[in-house]
Scaffold this motif. Sequence first.
Motif, PDB file in Angstrom:
ATOM      1  N   LEU A   1      -2.461 -12.047  -5.342  1.00  0.00           N
ATOM      2  CA  LEU A   1      -2.110 -11.751  -3.951  1.00  0.00           C
ATOM      3  C   LEU A   1      -3.059 -12.538  -3.066  1.00  0.00           C
ATOM      4  O   LEU A   1      -4.258 -12.620  -3.353  1.00  0.00           O
ATOM      5  CB  LEU A   1      -2.262 -10.259  -3.638  1.00  0.00           C
ATOM      6  N   LYS A   2      -2.541 -13.096  -1.990  1.00  0.00           N
ATOM      7  CA  LYS A   2      -3.385 -13.894  -1.093  1.00  0.00           C
ATOM      8  C   LYS A   2      -3.038 -13.588   0.360  1.00  0.00           C
ATOM      9  O   LYS A   2      -1.930 -13.870   0.821  1.00  0.00           O
ATOM     10  CB  LYS A   2      -3.182 -15.374  -1.364  1.00  0.00           C
ATOM     11  N   GLY A   3      -3.972 -12.977   1.081  1.00  0.00           N
ATOM     12  CA  GLY A   3      -3.849 -12.762   2.514  1.00  0.00           C
ATOM     13  C   GLY A   3      -2.657 -11.933   2.952  1.00  0.00           C
ATOM     14  O   GLY A   3      -2.023 -12.245   3.949  1.00  0.00           O
ATOM     15  N   VAL A   4      -2.367 -10.839   2.245  1.00  0.00           N
ATOM     16  CA  VAL A   4      -1.206 -10.007   2.567  1.00  0.00           C
ATOM     17  C   VAL A   4      -1.617  -8.934   3.579  1.00  0.00           C
ATOM     18  O   VAL A   4      -2.607  -8.233   3.392  1.00  0.00           O
ATOM     19  CB  VAL A   4      -0.626  -9.347   1.298  1.00  0.00           C
ATOM     20  N   SER A   5      -0.835  -8.819   4.651  1.00  0.00           N
ATOM     21  CA  SER A   5      -1.103  -7.814   5.686  1.00  0.00           C
ATOM     22  C   SER A   5       0.182  -7.059   6.013  1.00  0.00           C
ATOM     23  O   SER A   5       1.279  -7.609   5.873  1.00  0.00           O
ATOM     24  CB  SER A   5      -1.629  -8.479   6.964  1.00  0.00           C
ATOM     25  N   GLY A   6       0.045  -5.816   6.441  1.00  0.00           N
ATOM     26  CA  GLY A   6       1.219  -5.038   6.823  1.00  0.00           C
ATOM     27  C   GLY A   6       0.849  -3.608   7.131  1.00  0.00           C
ATOM     28  O   GLY A   6      -0.328  -3.246   7.189  1.00  0.00           O
ATOM     29  N   ALA A   7       1.884  -2.794   7.333  1.00  0.00           N
ATOM     30  CA  ALA A   7       1.672  -1.381   7.653  1.00  0.00           C
ATOM     31  C   ALA A   7       2.863  -0.564   7.199  1.00  0.00           C
ATOM     32  O   ALA A   7       3.998  -1.043   7.210  1.00  0.00           O
ATOM     33  CB  ALA A   7       1.458  -1.205   9.154  1.00  0.00           C
ATOM     34  N   PHE A   8       2.593   0.655   6.795  1.00  0.00           N
ATOM     35  CA  PHE A   8       3.617   1.651   6.494  1.00  0.00           C
ATOM     36  C   PHE A   8       3.365   2.801   7.462  1.00  0.00           C
ATOM     37  O   PHE A   8       2.303   3.419   7.433  1.00  0.00           O
ATOM     38  CB  PHE A   8       3.529   2.127   5.049  1.00  0.00           C
ATOM     39  N   ARG A   9       4.328   3.064   8.343  1.00  0.00           N
ATOM     40  CA  ARG A   9       4.167   4.094   9.362  1.00  0.00           C
ATOM     41  C   ARG A   9       5.035   5.297   9.038  1.00  0.00           C
ATOM     42  O   ARG A   9       6.148   5.146   8.526  1.00  0.00           O
ATOM     43  CB  ARG A   9       4.528   3.534  10.726  1.00  0.00           C
ATOM     44  N   PRO A  10       4.558   6.499   9.365  1.00  0.00           N
ATOM     45  CA  PRO A  10       5.355   7.695   9.084  1.00  0.00           C
ATOM     46  C   PRO A  10       6.649   7.689   9.889  1.00  0.00           C
ATOM     47  O   PRO A  10       6.682   7.283  11.049  1.00  0.00           O
ATOM     48  CB  PRO A  10       4.447   8.844   9.513  1.00  0.00           C
ATOM     49  N   GLY A  11       7.727   8.086   9.244  1.00  0.00           N
ATOM     50  CA  GLY A  11       9.016   8.169   9.903  1.00  0.00           C
ATOM     51  C   GLY A  11       9.743   6.849  10.044  1.00  0.00           C
ATOM     52  O   GLY A  11      10.805   6.793  10.639  1.00  0.00           O
ATOM     53  N   VAL A  12       9.178   5.782   9.505  1.00  0.00           N
ATOM     54  CA  VAL A  12       9.792   4.461   9.583  1.00  0.00           C
ATOM     55  C   VAL A  12      10.064   3.966   8.172  1.00  0.00           C
ATOM     56  O   VAL A  12       9.134   3.843   7.369  1.00  0.00           O
ATOM     57  CB  VAL A  12       8.874   3.457  10.329  1.00  0.00           C
ATOM     58  N   LEU A  13      11.331   3.701   7.881  1.00  0.00           N
ATOM     59  CA  LEU A  13      11.682   3.156   6.576  1.00  0.00           C
ATOM     60  C   LEU A  13      11.226   1.703   6.524  1.00  0.00           C
ATOM     61  O   LEU A  13      11.560   0.912   7.402  1.00  0.00           O
ATOM     62  CB  LEU A  13      13.194   3.241   6.343  1.00  0.00           C
ATOM     63  N   THR A  14      10.445   1.367   5.528  1.00  0.00           N
ATOM     64  CA  THR A  14       9.929   0.008   5.385  1.00  0.00           C
ATOM     65  C   THR A  14      10.380  -0.543   4.046  1.00  0.00           C
ATOM     66  O   THR A  14      10.226   0.105   3.020  1.00  0.00           O
ATOM     67  CB  THR A  14       8.388   0.001   5.449  1.00  0.00           C
ATOM     68  N   ALA A  15      10.935  -1.743   4.063  1.00  0.00           N
ATOM     69  CA  ALA A  15      11.383  -2.395   2.832  1.00  0.00           C
ATOM     70  C   ALA A  15      10.386  -3.469   2.453  1.00  0.00           C
ATOM     71  O   ALA A  15       9.972  -4.273   3.283  1.00  0.00           O
ATOM     72  CB  ALA A  15      12.762  -3.006   3.037  1.00  0.00           C
ATOM     73  N   LEU A  16       9.994  -3.473   1.210  1.00  0.00           N
ATOM     74  CA  LEU A  16       9.129  -4.515   0.658  1.00  0.00           C
ATOM     75  C   LEU A  16      10.013  -5.354  -0.249  1.00  0.00           C
ATOM     76  O   LEU A  16      10.442  -4.892  -1.302  1.00  0.00           O
ATOM     77  CB  LEU A  16       7.976  -3.872  -0.118  1.00  0.00           C
ATOM     78  N   MET A  17      10.318  -6.562   0.193  1.00  0.00           N
ATOM     79  CA  MET A  17      11.310  -7.369  -0.517  1.00  0.00           C
ATOM     80  C   MET A  17      10.726  -8.715  -0.914  1.00  0.00           C
ATOM     81  O   MET A  17       9.824  -9.232  -0.267  1.00  0.00           O
ATOM     82  CB  MET A  17      12.540  -7.596   0.361  1.00  0.00           C
ATOM     83  N   GLY A  18      11.271  -9.274  -1.974  1.00  0.00           N
ATOM     84  CA  GLY A  18      10.862 -10.589  -2.440  1.00  0.00           C
ATOM     85  C   GLY A  18      11.471 -10.852  -3.800  1.00  0.00           C
ATOM     86  O   GLY A  18      11.971  -9.944  -4.463  1.00  0.00           O
ATOM     87  N   ILE A  19      11.387 -12.105  -4.217  1.00  0.00           N
ATOM     88  CA  ILE A  19      11.945 -12.469  -5.520  1.00  0.00           C
ATOM     89  C   ILE A  19      11.110 -11.866  -6.640  1.00  0.00           C
ATOM     90  O   ILE A  19       9.976 -11.433  -6.422  1.00  0.00           O
ATOM     91  CB  ILE A  19      12.035 -14.011  -5.675  1.00  0.00           C
ATOM     92  N   SER A  20      11.662 -11.859  -7.823  1.00  0.00           N
ATOM     93  CA  SER A  20      10.953 -11.370  -8.997  1.00  0.00           C
ATOM     94  C   SER A  20       9.669 -12.183  -9.173  1.00  0.00           C
ATOM     95  O   SER A  20       9.681 -13.408  -9.107  1.00  0.00           O
ATOM     96  CB  SER A  20      11.852 -11.520 -10.225  1.00  0.00           C
ATOM     97  N   GLY A  21       8.558 -11.474  -9.344  1.00  0.00           N
ATOM     98  CA  GLY A  21       7.282 -12.154  -9.523  1.00  0.00           C
ATOM     99  C   GLY A  21       6.544 -12.445  -8.230  1.00  0.00           C
ATOM    100  O   GLY A  21       5.471 -13.039  -8.249  1.00  0.00           O
ATOM    101  N   ALA A  22       7.082 -12.016  -7.089  1.00  0.00           N
ATOM    102  CA  ALA A  22       6.449 -12.309  -5.804  1.00  0.00           C
ATOM    103  C   ALA A  22       5.186 -11.486  -5.564  1.00  0.00           C
ATOM    104  O   ALA A  22       4.370 -11.850  -4.728  1.00  0.00           O
ATOM    105  CB  ALA A  22       7.443 -12.066  -4.661  1.00  0.00           C
ATOM    106  N   GLY A  23       5.032 -10.360  -6.274  1.00  0.00           N
ATOM    107  CA  GLY A  23       3.834  -9.538  -6.119  1.00  0.00           C
ATOM    108  C   GLY A  23       4.060  -8.192  -5.461  1.00  0.00           C
ATOM    109  O   GLY A  23       3.099  -7.526  -5.063  1.00  0.00           O
ATOM    110  N   LYS A  24       5.317  -7.757  -5.346  1.00  0.00           N
ATOM    111  CA  LYS A  24       5.620  -6.487  -4.687  1.00  0.00           C
ATOM    112  C   LYS A  24       4.958  -5.308  -5.408  1.00  0.00           C
ATOM    113  O   LYS A  24       4.260  -4.503  -4.781  1.00  0.00           O
ATOM    114  CB  LYS A  24       7.141  -6.270  -4.623  1.00  0.00           C
TER     115      LYS A  24
END
Length: 133
Positions: A55-78
């Motif tokens: 993983l390199k320089g990944v930033s983000g947020a998961f907020r309550p009450g907000v559906l968040t999708a983490l998407m990417g190709i196979s092997g992307a690091g999800k």
Amino acid sequence: MSARVGIISEDNQKKHGMVLPFQPLSITFDDISYRVDMPQEMKAQGVPEERLELLKGVSGAFRPGVLTALMGISGAGKTTLMDVLAGRKTGGYVEGTITISGYPKNQESFARIAGYCEQTDIHSPHVTVYESL
């Protein structure tokens, strides 16, 4: 502490809802990097680096009450990212900042307040998400 979720009517009265037995929290992460020691097989092939960056320089947020999708190709690091955020990666080198509702993440406290449901299909269709967690 409990939180109430419901619908507010025009006269500001809650029509219905449910009491949740927890305080909703946010998770933010900034500039997350995760490295592991270079596998011997790759060293044998002439890779000069000592560590493999997953993983390199990944930033983000998961907020309550907000559906968040983490998407990417196979092997992307999800899954790797989710494992790092959950504290499931015990080997390797994690860098970056993880906060829970603005406070630095403490793994002992986090493990008591968070549930993690893996992506594998070992879950029974006869139990609820709550029971799975």
